[in-house]
Scaffold this motif. Structure first.
Motif, PDB file in Angstrom:
ATOM      1  N   ASP A  91       0.820  -0.933   0.165  1.00 14.02           N
ATOM      2  CA  ASP A  91       0.147  -0.055  -0.166  1.00 14.02           C
ATOM      3  C   ASP A  91       0.925   1.337   0.145  1.00 14.02           C
ATOM      4  O   ASP A  91       1.499   1.356   1.008  1.00 14.02           O
ATOM      5  CB  ASP A  91      -0.646   0.197   1.398  1.00 14.02           C
ATOM      6  CG  ASP A  91      -2.023   1.131   1.234  1.00 14.02           C
ATOM      7  OD1 ASP A  91      -1.460   2.311   0.782  1.00 14.02           O
ATOM      8  OD2 ASP A  91      -2.567   1.048   2.125  1.00 14.02           O
ATOM      9  N   PRO A  92       1.055   1.724  -1.042  1.00 14.06           N
ATOM     10  CA  PRO A  92       1.478   3.069  -1.623  1.00 14.06           C
ATOM     11  C   PRO A  92       1.309   4.393  -0.134  1.00 14.06           C
ATOM     12  O   PRO A  92       2.527   5.136  -0.394  1.00 14.06           O
ATOM     13  CB  PRO A  92       1.762   4.392  -2.484  1.00 14.06           C
ATOM     14  CG  PRO A  92      -0.130   3.482  -2.866  1.00 14.06           C
ATOM     15  CD  PRO A  92      -0.292   2.281  -1.906  1.00 14.06           C
ATOM     16  N   LEU A 100       3.968  -3.071   8.873  1.00 13.80           N
ATOM     17  CA  LEU A 100       4.166  -3.478   9.633  1.00 13.80           C
ATOM     18  C   LEU A 100       2.655  -3.676  10.973  1.00 13.80           C
ATOM     19  O   LEU A 100       2.636  -4.737  11.292  1.00 13.80           O
ATOM     20  CB  LEU A 100       5.316  -3.404  10.511  1.00 13.80           C
ATOM     21  CG  LEU A 100       6.525  -3.572   9.606  1.00 13.80           C
ATOM     22  CD1 LEU A 100       8.394  -4.115  10.199  1.00 13.80           C
ATOM     23  CD2 LEU A 100       6.734  -5.154   8.781  1.00 13.80           C
ATOM     24  N   GLU A 101       2.973  -3.029  11.348  1.00 11.92           N
ATOM     25  CA  GLU A 101       1.772  -2.336  12.451  1.00 11.92           C
ATOM     26  C   GLU A 101       0.372  -3.056  12.057  1.00 11.92           C
ATOM     27  O   GLU A 101      -0.302  -3.915  12.625  1.00 11.92           O
ATOM     28  CB  GLU A 101       1.510  -1.062  12.874  1.00 11.92           C
ATOM     29  CG  GLU A 101       2.880  -0.849  13.817  1.00 11.92           C
ATOM     30  CD  GLU A 101       3.174  -1.733  15.054  1.00 11.92           C
ATOM     31  OE1 GLU A 101       1.665  -1.931  15.564  1.00 11.92           O
ATOM     32  OE2 GLU A 101       4.214  -1.466  15.395  1.00 11.92           O
ATOM     33  N   ALA A 131       8.612   6.357   6.104  1.00 13.42           N
ATOM     34  CA  ALA A 131       9.097   6.923   4.383  1.00 13.42           C
ATOM     35  C   ALA A 131       7.699   6.537   4.155  1.00 13.42           C
ATOM     36  O   ALA A 131       7.312   5.220   4.529  1.00 13.42           O
ATOM     37  CB  ALA A 131      10.135   6.828   3.899  1.00 13.42           C
ATOM     38  N   TYR A 132       7.438   7.232   3.036  1.00 12.45           N
ATOM     39  CA  TYR A 132       6.031   6.364   2.877  1.00 12.45           C
ATOM     40  C   TYR A 132       6.312   5.559   1.776  1.00 12.45           C
ATOM     41  O   TYR A 132       7.414   5.032   1.096  1.00 12.45           O
ATOM     42  CB  TYR A 132       5.149   6.956   1.965  1.00 12.45           C
ATOM     43  CG  TYR A 132       3.999   7.760   2.696  1.00 12.45           C
ATOM     44  CD1 TYR A 132       3.422   7.855   3.533  1.00 12.45           C
ATOM     45  CD2 TYR A 132       4.292   9.234   3.306  1.00 12.45           C
ATOM     46  CE1 TYR A 132       2.005   8.112   4.004  1.00 12.45           C
ATOM     47  CE2 TYR A 132       3.917  10.251   3.694  1.00 12.45           C
ATOM     48  CZ  TYR A 132       2.434   9.960   4.317  1.00 12.45           C
ATOM     49  OH  TYR A 132       1.529  10.452   5.929  1.00 12.45           O
ATOM     50  N   ALA A 133       5.820   4.115   1.965  1.00  9.34           N
ATOM     51  CA  ALA A 133       6.473   3.034   0.203  1.00  9.34           C
ATOM     52  C   ALA A 133       6.122   3.786  -1.395  1.00  9.34           C
ATOM     53  O   ALA A 133       7.419   2.719  -1.061  1.00  9.34           O
ATOM     54  CB  ALA A 133       4.873   2.222   0.941  1.00  9.34           C
ATOM     55  N   ARG A 134       5.356   4.380  -0.976  1.00  6.74           N
ATOM     56  CA  ARG A 134       5.824   4.799  -2.761  1.00  6.74           C
ATOM     57  C   ARG A 134       6.995   5.725  -2.817  1.00  6.74           C
ATOM     58  O   ARG A 134       7.771   5.884  -4.131  1.00  6.74           O
ATOM     59  CB  ARG A 134       4.497   5.937  -3.286  1.00  6.74           C
ATOM     60  CG  ARG A 134       4.517   7.246  -2.682  1.00  6.74           C
ATOM     61  CD  ARG A 134       3.505   8.598  -3.247  1.00  6.74           C
ATOM     62  NE  ARG A 134       2.640   8.265  -1.518  1.00  6.74           N
ATOM     63  CZ  ARG A 134       2.530   9.559  -1.394  1.00  6.74           C
ATOM     64  NH1 ARG A 134       3.948  10.701  -1.639  1.00  6.74           N
ATOM     65  NH2 ARG A 134       2.345  10.507  -0.376  1.00  6.74           N
ATOM     66  N   THR A 135       7.428   5.953  -1.443  1.00  4.97           N
ATOM     67  CA  THR A 135       8.867   6.951  -1.965  1.00  4.97           C
ATOM     68  C   THR A 135       9.978   5.929  -2.042  1.00  4.97           C
ATOM     69  O   THR A 135      11.149   6.120  -2.071  1.00  4.97           O
ATOM     70  CB  THR A 135       8.954   7.896  -0.974  1.00  4.97           C
ATOM     71  OG1 THR A 135       9.629   7.791   0.501  1.00  4.97           O
ATOM     72  CG2 THR A 135       8.130   8.822  -1.276  1.00  4.97           C
ATOM     73  N   GLY A 139      14.537  -1.950  -4.557  1.00  4.11           N
ATOM     74  CA  GLY A 139      14.425  -2.737  -3.016  1.00  4.11           C
ATOM     75  C   GLY A 139      14.704  -2.791  -2.002  1.00  4.11           C
ATOM     76  O   GLY A 139      14.339  -3.775  -0.539  1.00  4.11           O
ATOM     77  N   MET A 140      14.151  -1.647  -1.977  1.00  7.42           N
ATOM     78  CA  MET A 140      13.709  -1.373  -0.180  1.00  7.42           C
ATOM     79  C   MET A 140      12.119  -2.089   0.339  1.00  7.42           C
ATOM     80  O   MET A 140      11.655  -2.413   0.264  1.00  7.42           O
ATOM     81  CB  MET A 140      13.917   0.263  -0.037  1.00  7.42           C
ATOM     82  CG  MET A 140      15.150   1.142   0.087  1.00  7.42           C
ATOM     83  SD  MET A 140      14.760   2.969   0.040  1.00  7.42           S
ATOM     84  CE  MET A 140      16.453   2.770   0.114  1.00  7.42           C
ATOM     85  N   ARG A 141      11.761  -1.750  -1.936  1.00  7.17           N
ATOM     86  CA  ARG A 141      10.197  -2.690  -1.171  1.00  7.17           C
ATOM     87  C   ARG A 141      10.236  -3.715  -0.354  1.00  7.17           C
ATOM     88  O   ARG A 141       9.631  -4.696  -0.137  1.00  7.17           O
ATOM     89  CB  ARG A 141       9.100  -2.325  -2.115  1.00  7.17           C
ATOM     90  CG  ARG A 141       9.252  -0.706  -2.951  1.00  7.17           C
ATOM     91  CD  ARG A 141       8.359  -0.714  -3.570  1.00  7.17           C
ATOM     92  NE  ARG A 141       8.186   0.515  -4.137  1.00  7.17           N
ATOM     93  CZ  ARG A 141       7.812   1.598  -4.774  1.00  7.17           C
ATOM     94  NH1 ARG A 141       6.709   0.780  -5.212  1.00  7.17           N
ATOM     95  NH2 ARG A 141       7.665   3.082  -4.734  1.00  7.17           N
TER      96      ARG A 141
END
Ligand code: ADP
Ligand code: MG
Length: 305
Positions: A91-92, A100-101, A131-135, A139-141
């Protein structure tokens, strides 16, 4: 007797539209293993993994996870397994910590038992926690997907093509994490990969699936030992005027000038290979043999199927 980590019996999946992705698979994965599920594209690997994860409903057969039947004990079986999916489905609008929560909430992990910070630290996302997932980079995702699979401390961790298209650094980090979880926490690991070298290095046991059917299931060592294909590498004294020729021997000139002579050990003896080298007037400066690798086993098993 202890139940296997995963016990699959007669597993079939026919998708809407009629595609038979799994045609009756039986498979046990022992507790504590690092287990590789290999197969060409479209073989049915993700289908099997998504059934384990509860994301795809099976057509028939049974699935036991950590001794819990998926149909009779859905809650316990789901709690025993964490899956890092092949698709980057995040979810971006969530931050890593938020994601995680939410995941912990879905799995009913009480607030006091949550380990978000520890998990973010493990996958190297502490500084991106807010940080927002969309940013996040690709690799981080991926690292966040691994983190999500770990929130409920599952006994079995399943990774579907975790290193497809990732850079070397991230690949090494993922494997270091996986090894650590396996060795230090005893987590059973199941992974799919099409990097056979990776499977050879990581996995104690391997199953190979092709067109929805299991075609091999053995220890990595046994699989590698079963091939009759051999390669002899000859380093000639000088550039050969002619290449060796013998029935059943194929010759490949490598970049360093060495000759790779491939033959089938059941049909051709090493003496006859060396004889052909001698007949071609080649003086040998050095000689070694190459072991078959998983790639060879794989091609051998899936050829013509
Ligand atoms: P793998 O992960 O080994 O590449 P998949 O399990 O993704 O293989 O796919 C197995 C087969 O099932 C393929 O032929 C694929 O096209 C088909 N398939 C996968 N998902 C679906 C779906 N949702 N609907 C229809 N067919 C599907
Ligand atoms: Mg897949």
């Amino acid at each position: 007797m202890t139940q296997p980590a995963i016990q699959i019996k007669g597993l079939r999946k026919t998708y809407q539209g009629g595609k038979e992705a799994l045609k009756g698979v039986d498979l046990d994965v022992p507790r504590g293993a690092v287990f590789g599920l290999l197969g060409p594209n479209g073989a049915g690997k993700s289908t099997m993994i998504n059934i384990l994860a509860g994301l795809v409903t099976k057509t028939s057969g049974s699935v036991g996870i950590w001794g819990w039947d998926q149909d009779r004990n859905p809650r316990q079986s789901r709690a025993s397994i964490g899956v890092m999916p092949q698709e980057l489905n995040l979810d971006p609008f969530f931050t890593p910590r938020g994601a995680l929560e939410v995941q912990a909430g879905l799995y009913g992990v009480p607030k006091a038992q949550r380990r978000s910070d520890e998990i973010l630290e493990m996958v190297g996302l502490s500084d991106k926690a807010e940080a927002y997932a969309r940013t996040l980079s690709g690799g981080m995702r991926r690292r966040l997907l691994l983190a999500k699979a770990l929130v409920h401390s599952p006994q079995v961790l399943v990774l579907d093509e975790p290193t497809a298209g990732v850079d070397i650094e991230l690949r090494q980090m993922l494997w270091a994490n996986v090894r650590k979880l396996n060795r230090e926490q005893g987590v059973t690991i199941i992974l799919t990969t099409h990097y056979l070298e990776e499977a050879e290095e990581m996995c104690d046991e391997i199953a190979i699936i092709n067109h929805g059917t299991l075609i091999a299931r053995d220890s990595t060592a046994n699989l590698l030992g079963q091939l009759d294909a051999k390669t002899m590498i000859i380093l000639p004294d000088e550039k050969p005027a002619q290449l060796p020729e013998a029935a059943g021997v194929s010759v490949d000139v490598r970049e360093d000038g060495s000759l790779a002579l491939s033959y089938n050990a059941k049909e051709t003896s090493p003496e006859s290979v060396l004889g052909a080298v001698h007949t071609a007037g080649i003086r040998i400066r050095d000689v070694r043999t190459e072991q078959a690798n998983l790639e060879d086993v794989f091609l051998d098993l899936t050829r013509g199927a």
